[in-house]
Design an enzyme around this catalytic site. Structure first.
Site, PDB file in Angstrom:
ATOM      1  N   ASP A  96      13.960 -17.639  24.473  1.00  0.00           N
ATOM      2  CA  ASP A  96      12.831 -17.648  23.546  1.00  0.00           C
ATOM      3  C   ASP A  96      11.781 -18.680  23.938  1.00  0.00           C
ATOM      4  O   ASP A  96      10.743 -18.783  23.304  1.00  0.00           O
ATOM      5  CB  ASP A  96      13.324 -17.904  22.117  1.00  0.00           C
ATOM      6  N   ASP A  99       1.839 -12.989  19.522  1.00  0.00           N
ATOM      7  CA  ASP A  99       2.212 -13.935  20.568  1.00  0.00           C
ATOM      8  C   ASP A  99       1.365 -13.752  21.829  1.00  0.00           C
ATOM      9  O   ASP A  99       1.559 -14.459  22.805  1.00  0.00           O
ATOM     10  CB  ASP A  99       3.704 -13.798  20.899  1.00  0.00           C
ATOM     11  N   ARG A 125       6.196 -20.347  28.337  1.00  0.00           N
ATOM     12  CA  ARG A 125       5.967 -21.313  29.418  1.00  0.00           C
ATOM     13  C   ARG A 125       6.371 -20.741  30.775  1.00  0.00           C
ATOM     14  O   ARG A 125       5.845 -21.170  31.797  1.00  0.00           O
ATOM     15  CB  ARG A 125       6.708 -22.613  29.106  1.00  0.00           C
ATOM     16  N   LYS A 172      15.352 -13.979  17.937  1.00  0.00           N
ATOM     17  CA  LYS A 172      14.812 -14.654  16.778  1.00  0.00           C
ATOM     18  C   LYS A 172      15.429 -14.103  15.486  1.00  0.00           C
ATOM     19  O   LYS A 172      15.939 -12.985  15.467  1.00  0.00           O
ATOM     20  CB  LYS A 172      13.291 -14.431  16.702  1.00  0.00           C
ATOM     21  N   ASP A 175       7.403 -10.640  20.949  1.00  0.00           N
ATOM     22  CA  ASP A 175       8.434 -11.619  21.302  1.00  0.00           C
ATOM     23  C   ASP A 175       9.625 -11.504  20.357  1.00  0.00           C
ATOM     24  O   ASP A 175       9.587 -11.980  19.221  1.00  0.00           O
ATOM     25  CB  ASP A 175       7.852 -13.032  21.240  1.00  0.00           C
ATOM     26  N   GLU A 226       9.930 -18.359  26.437  1.00  0.00           N
ATOM     27  CA  GLU A 226       9.438 -17.445  27.482  1.00  0.00           C
ATOM     28  C   GLU A 226       7.977 -17.668  27.836  1.00  0.00           C
ATOM     29  O   GLU A 226       7.552 -17.396  28.956  1.00  0.00           O
ATOM     30  CB  GLU A 226       9.647 -15.986  27.039  1.00  0.00           C
ATOM     31  N   LYS A 260      -1.640 -16.995  27.290  1.00  0.00           N
ATOM     32  CA  LYS A 260      -0.316 -16.375  27.154  1.00  0.00           C
ATOM     33  C   LYS A 260      -0.427 -14.988  26.531  1.00  0.00           C
ATOM     34  O   LYS A 260      -0.966 -14.827  25.442  1.00  0.00           O
ATOM     35  CB  LYS A 260       0.571 -17.271  26.292  1.00  0.00           C
TER      36      LYS A 260
END
Length: 513
Positions: free
Chosen positions: A357, A298, A361, A287, A280, A359, A275
């Site tokens: 959030d 991230d 996956r 968030k 993020d 995101e 990933k």
């Protein structure tokens, strides 16, 4: 990234702990009941000090507890002016204590951190076991790391990491050539971990998706690997709906990097997926501000996967390995995807978005679907996917989900490398809880139930695995980034986990299939 951090030089010397031309020597001490005991590399030093080493250490408060470091001035009794005695814990480890190799790895790291500011350090944590030598070298070199690339000037009190680490071969019973081979291997592993750490620690304004893709491609090309980069236009043309949905909220467009190692003698094919969310915000489902600055990490899964490929190119295992690394920046804007959207993924699956959030996956599912087209035998994916991993397993143990056999192999590899993993289930009720009323699947539980949050991520990704392919998802949300104080060989910031596990797994598959 302004410049890579400088790696400590790893060398081998035939000298012993008494006469090595170094600024400090590291020896081991352990607890034997109520008494301190000397590690094998400490015997010569003790003799040079007139048999008084244990008494001196005890008077200085040494207890032998694992990771404790006590320094002793040798006053000319040895060539090195300082001896650093690092605790190895009790001779008979207590239940739950680290395995012997990890204990030595951490001890070497703790000693090197305690000797920050020292130029040249000799390691007398000796043993005839080559795998233990490897652990000591890795721990020492991984600890000699400090990310200060963005400081305009260093404080007068700043002490740089150890510059050179010398493995003292005198008491090992093995030749310099054999030890040099182990040293070269350790250097390949450590260089890759440092590369991953540098990327993870780089501020997000300097590592947006196009820049990250360019740097990843450059590192792969330099390593002699095959590289393909799909920019935003190519992703649109290819129908990568998940990566595009997440990435088009940013002015810095998403990318997909494919890197291949393809030795002629390979019979198996491993796909690695990581990933790469370079920052993020949570997108429209934004968030909280507290802790958001750490969301530069991230992309840890992507950094680790690319860096693993550079190590594979140097170590050349006899197995085909292909990396698929989706990169995007999850930002709120007029072009960002929204809760309620239905996204058509690469391969045609339609996903109802309930939380922007979730995101990671989305981009991973596209990459996994693409990986499946190359007919791998194994798909291994790693990501900072869920806060649920930290809730369930803490900040140092990664969660593993997927095929039972491969999950077990990953757990074993993590145990050997000091990157602990724990297999988690993927129950049917978690999977069915993500059924959508209007599309094929939701990204999270359709009722917004957070129970089994980590398992929801694994369950979602499982839908994109081709039939018959063994696979595993490794959630590294906590272990990938250390927000606390350094420990053992682990610095603050990016850790490089689970690079050494991935490499060990690939080498296992090369040997055993």
């Amino acid at each position: 990234m302004t410049r890579p951090t400088e790696a400590a030089v790893l060398t081998v010397s035939a000298a012993g702990a008494v006469d090595a031309e170094v600024d400090a020597v590291v020896i081991g001490v352990h607890r034997d009941g109520d008494q301190l005991g000397l590690g094998p590399g400490a015997v010569g030093v003790d003799a040079a000090l007139g048999g008084r080493l244990l008494d001196v250490l005890a008077r200085l408060g040494a207890s032998g507890v694992a990771g404790e470091v006590v320094k002793v001035a040798t006053l000319g009794a040895t060539t090195a002016p300082v001896v650093a005695a690092v605790g190895l814990g009790p001779v008979e480890p207590a239940p739950g204590a680290p395995a012997p190799h990890e204990n030595y790895r951490r001890a070497a790291g703790a000693a090197i951190r305690a000797l920050t500011g020292t130029d040249r350090v000799g390691l007398a944590l000796v043993d005839s076991d080559p795998t233990l030598t490897q652990a000591v070298l890795e721990g020492a070199a991984l600890a000699a790391y400090d990310f200060v690339q963005y400081k305009s000037e260093l404080a007068p009190t700043y002490r740089p990491p150890v510059r050179e680490i010398v493995y003292l071969a005198d008491a090992t019973g093995r030749g310099d050539v054999e030890l040099q081979t182990e040293t070269d291997r350790a250097k390949a592993v450590v260089d890759a971990v440092r590369l991953a750490r540098d990327w993870i620690n780089t501020p997000p304004n300097d590592l947006r998706p196009p820049t990250f893709a360019a740097q990843a491609a450059a590192a792969a090309v330099e390593a002699g690997l095959e590289v393909e980069v799909l920019d935003t236009d190519a992703l649109v043309a290819g129908g990568y709906g998940g990566i595009l949905a997440v990435g088009l909220g940013s002015a810095a467009g998403p990318q997909l990097v494919r890197i291949a190692w393809n030795p002629p003698e390979s019979t198996k094919h491993v796909a690695l997926v990581g990933k790469g969310i370079t920052f993020d915000t949570g997108g429209i489902s934004i968030k909280p501000a507290q802790g958001m600055q750490d969301m530069k990490s991230d992309m840890s899964g992507a950094a680790v996967v690319v860096a693993t490929m550079t190590a594979i190119a140097r170590l050349q295992p006899a197995v085909k390995v292909t990396a698929y690394v989706p990169m995007a920046e999850n930002m709120p804007s007029g072009s960002a995807y929204r809760p309620g959207d239905v996204v058509t993924m690469y391969g045609g699956t339609r996903v109802e978005v309930l939380n922007t959030d979730a995101e990671g996956r989305m981009i991973l599912a596209d990459a996994i679907a693409r990986a499946g087209e190359d007919s791998p035998d194994y798909i291994v994916e790693t990501s900072t996917l869920t806060g649920g991993q930290i809730v369930s397993l803490g900040e140092r143990i990664s969660g593993v989900m997927g095929s039972d056999g491969l999950s077990g192999r990953v757990k074993d590899a993590g145990g050997r490398t000091g990157e602990p993993m724990w297999p988690m289930p993927l129950p049917d009720e978690v999977r069915s809880g993500m059924d959508s009323a209007i599309a094929d699947v939701t990204q999270i539980n359709a009722g917004f139930d957070r129970a089994g949050h980590m398992l929801q991520g694994g369950s979602f990704l499982s839908r994109f695995i081709p039939d018959g392919v063994e696979w595993v998802h490794i959630d590294i949300a906590g272990p990938s980034y250390n927000t606390k104080t350094p420990h053992g060989y682990t610095p603050k910031g990016g850790t490089g986990i689970p690079l050494r596990t991935l490499l060990a797994l690939v080498e296992d598959i090369a040997r055993e299939g």
